[in-house]
Design a protein around this motif. Sequence first.
Motif, PDB file in Angstrom:
ATOM      1  N   ILE A 132       0.829  -1.216   0.000  1.00 15.55           N
ATOM      2  CA  ILE A 132       0.000   0.000   0.000  1.00 15.55           C
ATOM      3  C   ILE A 132       0.859   1.260   0.000  1.00 15.55           C
ATOM      4  O   ILE A 132       0.339   2.354  -0.231  1.00 15.55           O
ATOM      5  N   ALA A 133       2.167   1.129   0.248  1.00 17.83           N
ATOM      6  CA  ALA A 133       3.052   2.293   0.135  1.00 17.83           C
ATOM      7  C   ALA A 133       3.157   2.770  -1.304  1.00 17.83           C
ATOM      8  O   ALA A 133       3.536   3.921  -1.554  1.00 17.83           O
ATOM      9  N   PHE A 134       2.825   1.896  -2.254  1.00 15.54           N
ATOM     10  CA  PHE A 134       2.892   2.232  -3.673  1.00 15.54           C
ATOM     11  C   PHE A 134       1.494   2.430  -4.270  1.00 15.54           C
ATOM     12  O   PHE A 134       1.343   2.462  -5.475  1.00 15.54           O
ATOM     13  N   LYS A 135       0.491   2.556  -3.398  1.00 18.52           N
ATOM     14  CA  LYS A 135      -0.883   2.738  -3.857  1.00 18.52           C
ATOM     15  C   LYS A 135      -1.541   3.892  -3.132  1.00 18.52           C
ATOM     16  O   LYS A 135      -1.059   4.355  -2.087  1.00 18.52           O
ATOM     17  N   ASP A 136      -2.632   4.368  -3.699  1.00 18.26           N
ATOM     18  CA  ASP A 136      -3.486   5.330  -3.008  1.00 18.26           C
ATOM     19  C   ASP A 136      -4.561   4.519  -2.298  1.00 18.26           C
ATOM     20  O   ASP A 136      -5.670   4.329  -2.791  1.00 18.26           O
ATOM     21  N   TYR A 137      -4.208   4.027  -1.123  1.00 17.11           N
ATOM     22  CA  TYR A 137      -5.024   3.016  -0.447  1.00 17.11           C
ATOM     23  C   TYR A 137      -6.372   3.582  -0.014  1.00 17.11           C
ATOM     24  O   TYR A 137      -6.463   4.637   0.597  1.00 17.11           O
ATOM     25  N   ASN A 138      -7.416   2.847  -0.382  1.00 13.26           N
ATOM     26  CA  ASN A 138      -8.781   3.151   0.038  1.00 13.26           C
ATOM     27  C   ASN A 138      -9.294   1.965   0.830  1.00 13.26           C
ATOM     28  O   ASN A 138      -9.350   0.845   0.326  1.00 13.26           O
ATOM     29  N   ILE A 139      -9.647   2.200   2.081  1.00 12.92           N
ATOM     30  CA  ILE A 139     -10.030   1.105   2.955  1.00 12.92           C
ATOM     31  C   ILE A 139     -11.278   0.381   2.462  1.00 12.92           C
ATOM     32  O   ILE A 139     -11.485  -0.807   2.742  1.00 12.92           O
ATOM     33  N   LEU A 140     -12.126   1.077   1.689  1.00 14.39           N
ATOM     34  CA  LEU A 140     -13.350   0.449   1.162  1.00 14.39           C
ATOM     35  C   LEU A 140     -13.048  -0.430  -0.048  1.00 14.39           C
ATOM     36  O   LEU A 140     -13.730  -1.437  -0.269  1.00 14.39           O
ATOM     37  N   LEU A 141     -12.027  -0.074  -0.823  1.00 14.43           N
ATOM     38  CA  LEU A 141     -11.675  -0.859  -2.003  1.00 14.43           C
ATOM     39  C   LEU A 141     -10.738  -2.016  -1.679  1.00 14.43           C
ATOM     40  O   LEU A 141     -10.707  -3.014  -2.401  1.00 14.43           O
ATOM     41  N   GLY A 142      -9.971  -1.878  -0.612  1.00 11.49           N
ATOM     42  CA  GLY A 142      -9.019  -2.925  -0.262  1.00 11.49           C
ATOM     43  C   GLY A 142      -7.674  -2.716  -0.939  1.00 11.49           C
ATOM     44  O   GLY A 142      -7.489  -1.803  -1.758  1.00 11.49           O
ATOM     45  N   ILE A 143      -6.741  -3.593  -0.644  1.00  8.45           N
ATOM     46  CA  ILE A 143      -5.382  -3.434  -1.158  1.00  8.45           C
ATOM     47  C   ILE A 143      -5.314  -3.677  -2.657  1.00  8.45           C
ATOM     48  O   ILE A 143      -4.712  -2.902  -3.403  1.00  8.45           O
ATOM     49  N   THR A 144      -5.932  -4.733  -3.126  1.00  9.46           N
ATOM     50  CA  THR A 144      -5.799  -5.113  -4.534  1.00  9.46           C
ATOM     51  C   THR A 144      -6.485  -4.128  -5.474  1.00  9.46           C
ATOM     52  O   THR A 144      -6.005  -3.896  -6.597  1.00  9.46           O
ATOM     53  N   LYS A 145      -7.607  -3.538  -5.078  1.00 16.47           N
ATOM     54  CA  LYS A 145      -8.375  -2.668  -5.969  1.00 16.47           C
ATOM     55  C   LYS A 145      -8.025  -1.191  -5.834  1.00 16.47           C
ATOM     56  O   LYS A 145      -8.519  -0.371  -6.614  1.00 16.47           O
ATOM     57  N   SER A 146      -7.192  -0.852  -4.869  1.00 16.11           N
ATOM     58  CA  SER A 146      -6.777   0.547  -4.728  1.00 16.11           C
ATOM     59  C   SER A 146      -5.861   0.939  -5.889  1.00 16.11           C
ATOM     60  O   SER A 146      -5.130   0.107  -6.436  1.00 16.11           O
TER      61      SER A 146
END
Length: 316
Positions: free
Chosen positions: A53-67
């Motif tokens: 998630i350090a390389f993503k714009d993490y959204n807690i509703l979308l989860g790690i894979t879909k962020s």
Amino acid sequence: MEPTTKQSLSVPVKPKSSIWKDIVRDKYLYLLLLPGMILLIIFKYIPMYGVIIAFKDYNILLGITKSAWVGFEQFEKLFRTPDFLQVLWNTLLISLYKLVAGFTLPIILSLLLNEVRKIGFKRVTQSIIYLPHFISWVVFAGIITTFLNPVDGLVNYILQLFGHEAIDFLGNSHYFRSVLVSTEVYKTVGWGTIIYLAAISGVNPELYEAAIMDGANKFRQMWHVTLPAIRPVIIILVILSLGSILEAGFQQIYLLYSPLVYDVGDVIDTYVYREGILNANYSFATAAGLFKSMIALILIVTANRIAKRFGQSGLW
């Protein structure tokens, strides 16, 4: 003449059947190892998946894979943040102070304890200096806060008896780092002597006898016999300490600091806690934590290579 064949110097690898025989033979020892391995895997290796998630714009509703994937955007944001540079400097400074004081004092203390000949006094002293290690930082921080209270704390009461004004040690930027280092050393110095005392006990007594015959006093014996004998242990502990140089002590600082001393006491771990937990900025906080881990890895590898280059034993 036929050329002489060179024998291989490589260590022979055990066949799989031999390894399984060892496991069956020492099955109870491996069972003792199992709980520690399970805890290590669950709490150290499985959570590594979340580093992504350090390389993503993490959204807690979308989860790690879909962020959404953003690459190094979080790291760029991290290095552009003015507060982070101050946090990094605080972390390095506090960790360096703790490393110097917390590493040298256990060696000196173990050398002094090794020279004590009254067994009863030695055991009592060891028990007293070991005791703070077993007190949790929550309890220990409460004791420190009570003693350093600027209104009715014992330390300020003594200062006022000698005509000094009361000092807010935990709310003053000039004193806060000194409080962190001194309390950390007081809590851990006794426990750190255990390893060195164990190493000293393995020194060959004949070396001391030879030094005495050469006219060496106690100080010379410690300098020329004891310290060189425990040098490999010291080097290994230095390398391990460098790996945690950016830790600085989250529990201690979190329990003692306040916004009044953020300029000198805010470190990477407390910064990550505020950004990740309190502000729910998970990707940004993970990037900061990953940066700290990479620096620690580089320091360990570098220190190990330097030790090997100078002919000393390293971690691998």
